[in-house]
Scaffold this motif. Structure first.
Motif: not given
Length: 369
Positions: A269-270, A273-274, A277, A285, A304, A307-308
């Motif tokens: 997920p880290e 997401q990067k 972004d 989006r 994920f 979460r996103a």
């Protein structure tokens, strides 16, 4: 009018041999069939080679003397997917300026074997580059970012990127029921069998072309790649430091791809997401029709997506039925969507490709088809 790097063709190959959780659990004891689905959300995977349930060893196909056993190798799968991508894009093989094969499971590991074999089979020009990029799950968008930068520099006009995973020949009970012992930085042993439960076989390809286009026309609108350092998947065997015939230097699991499931679940997920972004603004989006993500397993990806805050219906998924196909997964998903009419080349559909994996490459592209 400006030059845009456009996706003009995509193709894929997924074997028809379906391997159930029951079969793989018998061949490689570790988890039960029910536990495999519970923990990773995978019901079955696709293998090109079969295996013996009793001995837990892969069964190579007979020698292809009469042309009856095709595809039977990593190069064969790559060839099928690339020919489909070229056909779908109306591109002749001789138009390619470069061919990149992204894989960590080549038929032969040295001297760019699989890329050179494809170069010969398709009759590419003598001056067309052919390189194997030794990479795993994050390799496809990583290489696509590299290729985009090269094409924008004007050297290449038409480039093919092929990605593959060839898991089935690795199946070996002795190797994949062994474990990596704890190390100072890792207090628990790592079981090798998870890799055999997770991964499947397959290949995908895209053809990119630099061509004039309007600001709102087809092309890669934004692209990103990065590097980090963590052993999400270890491949201990091979190389000069740990050869299998050096006594005392190797153990069975040293020859396995061993997934560190905890690290994957924590890092996915880290970095994903990067990636998002880096290539997406809030306004864009809202316009994305489909997301093509690396799928480490269904549980990790679903978590994920929630979460996103992404719409689940927009996120393509096939890991539950074909397994994790590493670098090939995103291109297989794109090809499936093209074949089923969910998206179309030249339609203006906005899609995102994103992945992270191995040790660690990650990247993403926002593409208008």
């Amino acid at each position: 009018m400006t030059e845009r790097v456009c996706v003009v063709g995509a193709g894929a190959f997924v074997p028809t041999r379906t391997i159930s959780n029951e079969r793989i659990a018998r061949a490689i004891p570790g988890w039960s069939a029910a536990r495999i689905e519970e923990k990773i959300g995978i019901r079955e995977r696709r293998f090109l080679w079969d295996f013996d349930d009793e001995t837990g060893r892969a069964i190579p196909p007979p020698d292809d003397v009469a042309g009856r056993f095709y595809p039977a190798t990593n190069t064969d799968m790559c060839e099928v997917s690339l020919r489909q991508a070229l056909s779908r894009g109306g591109v002749e093989a001789k138009e390619l300026d470069a061919l990149f094969v992204v894989t960590c499971t080549p038929d032969a590991p040295h001297f760019n074997h699989d890329a050179m074999a494809l170069h010969e089979r398709l009759g590419l020009r003598e001056d067309a580059f052919a390189l194997v990029v030794d990479d795993g799950c994050g390799g496809t968008p990583y290489v696509l970012d590299l290729v985009r930068k090269m094409m924008e520099g004007g050297r290449f006009r038409t480039v093919a990127v092929v990605a593959s995973a060839f898991t089935s020949p690795l199946l070996n009970r002795e190797v994949y029921t062994d474990e990596l012992p704890p190390t100072p930085g890792r207090p628990k042993a790592l079981n090798a069998y998870l890799s055999m439960y997770v991964f499947g076989d397959g290949a995908g390809a895209v053809v990119l072309r630099s061509q004039p286009g309007d600001e709102d026309g087809p092309g890669i609108l934004s692209s990103f790649s990065g590097n980090a350092y963590a052993e999400l998947v270890t491949r201990r065997g091979g190389g000069m430091l740990k050869l299998p015939y050096q006594p005392g230097r190797t153990r069975p699991s040293d020859m396995a791809f061993v997934v560190d499931g905890f690290k994957v679940a924590r890092s996915y997920p880290e970095y994903m997401q990067k990636c998002l972004d880096a290539v997406l603004t809030p306004a864009l989006r809202e316009q994305v029709k489909r997301y093509y993500f690396h799928q480490p397993n269904k549980r990790v990806m679903d978590s994920f997506v929630t979460r996103a805050g992404l719409p689940k219906e927009a996120v393509a998924c096939n890991v539950d039925r074909i397994g994790n196909t590493s670098a090939a997964g995103m291109l297989i998903l794109l090809s499936e969507d093209l074949e089923q009419g969910r998206v179309a080349l030249g339609s203006g559909d906005l899609v995102v490709v994103a992945a992270v994996g191995a040790n660690v490459h990650y990247g993403a592209q926002l593409v208008r088809l």
